[in-house]
Design a protein around this motif. Sequence first.
Motif, PDB file in Angstrom:
ATOM      1  N   UNK A 180       0.820  -1.213   0.000  1.00 18.87           N
ATOM      2  CA  UNK A 180       0.000   0.000   0.000  1.00 18.87           C
ATOM      3  C   UNK A 180       0.850   1.258   0.000  1.00 18.87           C
ATOM      4  N   UNK A 181       0.517   2.166  -0.906  1.00 22.70           N
ATOM      5  CA  UNK A 181       1.073   3.514  -0.795  1.00 22.70           C
ATOM      6  C   UNK A 181      -0.046   4.441  -0.334  1.00 22.70           C
ATOM      7  N   UNK A 182       0.316   5.669   0.050  1.00 22.08           N
ATOM      8  CA  UNK A 182      -0.690   6.614   0.551  1.00 22.08           C
ATOM      9  C   UNK A 182      -0.959   7.674  -0.510  1.00 22.08           C
ATOM     10  N   UNK A 183      -2.231   7.794  -0.849  1.00 21.37           N
ATOM     11  CA  UNK A 183      -2.666   8.776  -1.847  1.00 21.37           C
ATOM     12  C   UNK A 183      -3.227   9.986  -1.113  1.00 21.37           C
ATOM     13  N   UNK A 184      -2.900  11.184  -1.596  1.00 23.30           N
ATOM     14  CA  UNK A 184      -3.565  12.387  -1.068  1.00 23.30           C
ATOM     15  C   UNK A 184      -4.498  12.914  -2.151  1.00 23.30           C
ATOM     16  N   UNK A 185      -5.406  13.767  -1.763  1.00 24.84           N
ATOM     17  CA  UNK A 185      -6.361  14.300  -2.734  1.00 24.84           C
ATOM     18  C   UNK A 185      -5.645  15.105  -3.815  1.00 24.84           C
ATOM     19  N   UNK A 186      -4.583  15.816  -3.420  1.00 26.69           N
ATOM     20  CA  UNK A 186      -3.870  16.664  -4.388  1.00 26.69           C
ATOM     21  C   UNK A 186      -2.777  15.903  -5.130  1.00 26.69           C
ATOM     22  N   UNK A 213       4.700  22.443   4.286  1.00 27.44           N
ATOM     23  CA  UNK A 213       3.573  22.525   5.228  1.00 27.44           C
ATOM     24  C   UNK A 213       2.565  23.588   4.805  1.00 27.44           C
ATOM     25  N   UNK A 214       2.985  24.511   3.943  1.00 26.39           N
ATOM     26  CA  UNK A 214       2.062  25.576   3.523  1.00 26.39           C
ATOM     27  C   UNK A 214       1.127  25.103   2.408  1.00 26.39           C
ATOM     28  N   UNK A 215       1.381  23.924   1.835  1.00 24.06           N
ATOM     29  CA  UNK A 215       0.503  23.431   0.761  1.00 24.06           C
ATOM     30  C   UNK A 215      -0.790  22.899   1.376  1.00 24.06           C
ATOM     31  N   UNK A 216      -1.913  23.030   0.666  1.00 27.91           N
ATOM     32  CA  UNK A 216      -3.187  22.583   1.260  1.00 27.91           C
ATOM     33  C   UNK A 216      -3.191  21.088   1.584  1.00 27.91           C
ATOM     34  N   UNK A 217      -3.774  20.765   2.734  1.00 31.84           N
ATOM     35  CA  UNK A 217      -3.818  19.391   3.233  1.00 31.84           C
ATOM     36  C   UNK A 217      -5.298  19.007   3.315  1.00 31.84           C
ATOM     37  N   UNK A 218      -5.853  18.604   2.169  1.00 31.46           N
ATOM     38  CA  UNK A 218      -7.312  18.506   2.054  1.00 31.46           C
ATOM     39  C   UNK A 218      -7.835  17.100   2.366  1.00 31.46           C
ATOM     40  N   UNK A 219      -8.995  17.014   3.017  1.00 31.08           N
ATOM     41  CA  UNK A 219      -9.613  15.686   3.209  1.00 31.08           C
ATOM     42  C   UNK A 219     -10.241  15.203   1.898  1.00 31.08           C
ATOM     43  N   UNK A 220     -10.404  13.903   1.754  1.00 26.31           N
ATOM     44  CA  UNK A 220     -11.077  13.354   0.566  1.00 26.31           C
ATOM     45  C   UNK A 220     -12.568  13.665   0.634  1.00 26.31           C
ATOM     46  N   UNK A 221     -13.194  14.037  -0.482  1.00 20.52           N
ATOM     47  CA  UNK A 221     -14.634  14.251  -0.439  1.00 20.52           C
ATOM     48  C   UNK A 221     -15.346  12.929  -0.153  1.00 20.52           C
ATOM     49  N   UNK A 222     -16.473  13.025   0.526  1.00 21.22           N
ATOM     50  CA  UNK A 222     -17.250  11.810   0.797  1.00 21.22           C
ATOM     51  C   UNK A 222     -16.934  11.190   2.140  1.00 21.22           C
ATOM     52  N   UNK A 223     -15.952  11.766   2.872  1.00 20.49           N
ATOM     53  CA  UNK A 223     -15.614  11.239   4.194  1.00 20.49           C
ATOM     54  C   UNK A 223     -15.113   9.806   4.115  1.00 20.49           C
ATOM     55  N   UNK A 224     -15.038   9.137   5.272  1.00 24.69           N
ATOM     56  CA  UNK A 224     -14.464   7.785   5.306  1.00 24.69           C
ATOM     57  C   UNK A 224     -15.303   6.801   4.498  1.00 24.69           C
ATOM     58  N   UNK A 225     -16.648   7.024   4.470  1.00 25.55           N
ATOM     59  CA  UNK A 225     -17.519   6.044   3.810  1.00 25.55           C
ATOM     60  C   UNK A 225     -17.416   6.118   2.290  1.00 25.55           C
ATOM     61  N   UNK A 226     -17.305   7.330   1.740  1.00 32.64           N
ATOM     62  CA  UNK A 226     -17.426   7.471   0.283  1.00 32.64           C
ATOM     63  C   UNK A 226     -16.115   7.781  -0.427  1.00 32.64           C
ATOM     64  N   UNK A 227     -15.022   8.010   0.350  1.00 32.07           N
ATOM     65  CA  UNK A 227     -13.793   8.440  -0.320  1.00 32.07           C
ATOM     66  C   UNK A 227     -13.261   7.353  -1.260  1.00 32.07           C
ATOM     67  N   UNK A 228     -13.429   6.081  -0.882  1.00 38.93           N
ATOM     68  CA  UNK A 228     -12.899   5.017  -1.739  1.00 38.93           C
ATOM     69  C   UNK A 228     -13.702   4.907  -3.044  1.00 38.93           C
ATOM     70  N   UNK A 229     -15.066   4.763  -2.980  1.00 37.10           N
ATOM     71  CA  UNK A 229     -15.789   4.657  -4.258  1.00 37.10           C
ATOM     72  C   UNK A 229     -15.661   5.900  -5.130  1.00 37.10           C
ATOM     73  N   UNK A 230     -15.611   7.089  -4.517  1.00 37.01           N
ATOM     74  CA  UNK A 230     -15.518   8.303  -5.345  1.00 37.01           C
ATOM     75  C   UNK A 230     -14.171   8.373  -6.060  1.00 37.01           C
ATOM     76  N   UNK A 231     -13.097   8.013  -5.341  1.00 38.78           N
ATOM     77  CA  UNK A 231     -11.772   8.050  -5.971  1.00 38.78           C
ATOM     78  C   UNK A 231     -11.670   6.975  -7.043  1.00 38.78           C
TER      79      UNK A 231
END
Length: 432
Positions: A345-351, A399-417
């Motif tokens: 597993x790698x870690x994906x960010x929204x940006x 650290x100044x770059x935006x650190x955004x949450x995935x849309x859809x929260x924990x429940x929907x972030x996987x299907x939306x992505x």
Amino acid sequence: MTYKTSDNPRHANSWYAASANDKRVRPQLQGEIEADVCVIGAGFTGISAALELCERGYSVVVLEAERIGFGASGRNGGQIVNGYSRDLQTIAGRYGSDKAVKLGAMSLEGGEIIRNRVATYKIDCGLVQGGFFAAFTEKQVREMAAHKANWEKYGHSGLEMVGKDEVSRYVKTDRYAGGMIDRLGGHIHPLNLVLGEAAAVESLGGRIFEGSRVTGVETGERPLVRTAEGSVRANYVLVCGNAYLSPLLPEIHGRMMPVSSQVMATEPLDAELAESLLPANYCVEDANYILDYYRRTADNRLLYGGGIGYGGHDPKDLTSVIRPNMLKTFPQLKDVRIDYAWSGNFALTLTRIPHMGKISETVFFSHGDSGHGVTTTHLLGKILGEAVAGHAERFDVWASLPNLPFPGGRALRVPLTALGAWWYGMRDRLGL
Ligand SMILES: Cc1cc2nc3c(=O)[nH]c(=O)nc-3n(C[C@H](O)[C@H](O)[C@H](O)COP(=O)(O)OP(=O)(O)OC[C@H]3O[C@@H](n4cnc5c(N)ncnc54)[C@H](O)[C@@H]3O)c2cc1C
């Protein structure tokens, strides 16, 4: 050191684990200890930070839930890919040219850190220079040429376009319309790299504990890091658990998503056959959204990766996902045996840009290299170390770059992505 069965720290069942140079198991943390800095996670990020700090004379403790390199760092394609998962033009468009210039100035440094450490600490990790980016379509060729022109503005002079008729100097397949080489790219045995770097940490007095999952972090002036059997009191804590961090510190975990990718290794090939597939011994990654990446190993296997699982879910049969892709590229391997298949597993960010920041004045984190992390983690680990040492200029840029949450929260972030990725994958399949 003996372990209770339930604690028995392990590696993925990979060719890397089977061919690791250093099979020593480090002790589990027992009791209360102190250090200047406690690092959580012994992947490239954590070990890079630890090494930077040990070189600067700090006392460092690294706590690893499983084994050194257990996560993405010990399982990846081993490809030294320069830059970030979003190009500098996109970064300039989103965050302004000042940020792009600052990130551009660092974009080749991760590879340099690797080469310097391999040389300084004599790390035997099969370092080979040179990478090839493969384009399926004329559109992808044009995009690569634009990428090259843009990158050259930031000082990258190692790139060269490759026409369709020259592709066979790098890859023996008729799949590609052209490509680009990066002479500053290359490949390594990633587990042996991180094990060599960990040994360097220890040679400078750093202490590494395996089988020591962190179960809690108390922030404060002198934070406390707890495991099942012990604790570390430190001046600073660096959180480097990346995609494997959950459920520790949900406030940062919610801003990255674990994504799995699958890799397999063939049996050792006849040397002539191996050389004929990849004559320059460059590593290859293609330009599709869900991409294939592959390379030769020192013992003449073909190591082939691809596939993707949002949320970190693995397909039941890894080989059945990757092997058909390998055969599209190299039909001549149809009778070749697959010796190993694994996932990580790698870690994906929204940006698609890594996140780095502070949870408190004494607890810092870095994660989210979004699929291209071999070089970036080395850079960001070093920058974490610099920040602890009081040189936070580069840390502050990240650290100044935006650190955004995935849309859809924990429940929907996987299907939306996954839906977004399906769309881009479809465009690739249609050659759009
Ligand atoms: C299959 C695959 C192929 C890839 N191929 C490439 C490639 O070819 N080129 C490229 O540039 N990038 C590639 N990547 C991405 C790259 O490997 C990662 O970006 C990078 O290794 C991340 O390093 P890291 O140290 O941040 O995280 P990791 O290597 O995942 O390390 C995190 C460590 O933290 C530990 N940990 C987590 N939680 C705790 C806790 N609570 N207590 C203690 N320890 C904890 C984990 O056990 C783990 O060892 C690939 C990734 C995967 C999965």
